[in-house]
Design an enzyme around this catalytic site. Structure first.
Site, PDB file in Angstrom:
ATOM      1  N   LYS A  96       0.828  -1.209   0.000  1.00 44.58           N
ATOM      2  CA  LYS A  96       0.000   0.000   0.000  1.00 44.58           C
ATOM      3  C   LYS A  96       0.860   1.256   0.000  1.00 44.58           C
ATOM      4  O   LYS A  96       0.521   2.253  -0.620  1.00 44.58           O
ATOM      5  CB  LYS A  96      -0.933   0.010   1.214  1.00 44.58           C
ATOM      6  N   LYS A 127     -12.203  -3.826  -4.231  1.00 47.31           N
ATOM      7  CA  LYS A 127     -13.000  -2.601  -4.128  1.00 47.31           C
ATOM      8  C   LYS A 127     -12.316  -1.429  -4.788  1.00 47.31           C
ATOM      9  O   LYS A 127     -12.950  -0.481  -5.224  1.00 47.31           O
ATOM     10  CB  LYS A 127     -13.156  -2.202  -2.661  1.00 47.31           C
ATOM     11  N   LYS A 177      -6.963 -10.493  -7.369  1.00 51.71           N
ATOM     12  CA  LYS A 177      -8.174 -10.566  -6.547  1.00 51.71           C
ATOM     13  C   LYS A 177      -9.223  -9.550  -6.984  1.00 51.71           C
ATOM     14  O   LYS A 177      -8.874  -8.438  -7.384  1.00 51.71           O
ATOM     15  CB  LYS A 177      -7.812 -10.259  -5.084  1.00 51.71           C
TER      16      LYS A 177
END
Ligand code: TRP
Length: 335
Positions: free
Chosen positions: A113, A202, A199
């Site tokens: 991140k 969102k 994956k």
């Protein structure tokens, strides 16, 4: 002996999709009567990346609505919002002061991140796993259902608990219980519709990469029509050369509730032109009851708030007790 306690949460960052449902919420629902469940909305975690204050509360209510719509039963499950229980923040501070910095710098998710954020990395992003440890340890949880990507955070949680017990507990009286991961059966790792090796997420900028739980039948049809496939006829599971094929078959299996072998047999001679409408119908059918229940729940804001008030009360009672035990062990004066 009472039931074992399960604790888990999802961040209220919107775009709730099939991966959240099949990989997490549906598993909580299926096992819920076996356990005493504490399921929360991780809103404090949701501000570790830049966020929109106008969206945060909305996303929180939407997620609670979905928890209920997906079938969480208040007889077995306590639903609450993380920020409503201030012990989460408070225990995080106490844990911060016993957690070595390099444990956090080594977290894979932080590193990933942080790279994406570039210059814009806040201290909260580094501290994210410590807050997660507080979430779990406050409730003395026995089991924590987590996906592959959160396993390292659960290990860290155990390390923090063991360290605190070692430094501040008595050998025969640990302050904190070490939780175990609850790994469910395979197949619940839902991948992107645009790339079967990534994956479903969102935060993927492409809406076409995911099916959201609140998508209309038209949207579902459009997304499945446009999803990535391959030019091979005959559909099979587990072919490493065909990640999209495996993912779409797995989705069909999970949403239809049919056993893997039955799906493998049913689809072995199909082409995409035959399979896609089948997957579309199955998805629309599986999401319909959830969407209907969601509308019903969301129309009654008073009910939703009463669920959260009850949840807060139950959660606080347990969390505050653990917090007091930790403070006493660390030597704080307790009134
Ligand atoms: N980090 C988790 C995720 O993004 C959400 C989460 C926060 C969580 N606290 C937790 C999950 C405690 C399990 C237990 O998926």
């Amino acid at each position: 002996m009472g039931k074992q306690r399960v604790l888990s949460g999802v961040q209220p960052t919107g775009n709730y999709h099939l991966g959240n449902y099949l990989g997490a919420i549906r598993n909580w629902v299926e096992g819920q009567s076996e356990y005493d469940n504490y399921l929360f909305v991780a809103d404090l975690h949701a501000i570790t990346l830049p966020h929109d204050p106008k969206q945060l509360a909305n996303n929180t209510y939407t997620l609670v609505g979905l928890y209920l719509a997906c079938g969480l039963d208040l007889n077995h499950s306590t639903i609450f919002v993380q920020s409503h229980v201030s012990a989460h923040s408070e225990l995080t501070w106490l844990f911060n002061c016993i957690t070595p910095l390099n444990w956090l710098e080594d977290m894979i998710q932080f590193k990933e991140k942080a790279v994406k954020q570039g210059e814009n990395v806040n201290v909260g992003l580094l501290d994210y796993p410590v807050l997660m440890a507080a979430d779990i340890l406050l409730y003395q949880a026995d089991k924590v259902p987590v996906g592959e990507d959160q396993k390292q955070h659960l290990e860290l949680t155990r390390d923090i608990a063991a360290r605190l017990n070692h430094q501040f507990g008595k050998p025969d009286q640990p302050v904190l219980k070490l939780p175990d991961p609850l790994i469910r059966k395979e197949g619940a790792r839902v991948m992107s519709l645009a790339d079967g090796t990534r994956k479903m997420s969102k935060s993927d900028p492409s809406e076409l990469s995911r099916i959201n739980l609140l998508d209309s039948p038209d949207q579902i049809q459009y997304k499945i029509k446009r999803c990535k496939t391959d030019p091979i006829r005959g559909l099979t599971f587990d072919d490493p050369e065909r990640p999209e094929c495996n993912n779409l078959l797995a989705l069909y299996m999970l949403l239809s509730g049919k056993p893997k072998q039955a799906v493998a047999a049913e689809c072995q001679d199909m082409g995409w032109g035959q399979f896609k409408p089948l997957l579309t119908e199955t998805t629309i059918h599986a999401l319909k009851p959830i969407q209907e229940k969601y509308q019903e729940v969301m129309e009654d804001k008073g009910y939703l708030e009463s669920v959260l008030r009850d949840g807060r009360e139950k959660a606080q009672a347990i969390a505050n007790q653990t917090l007091t035990q930790v403070k006493a062990a660390l030597g704080f004066s307790i009134l």
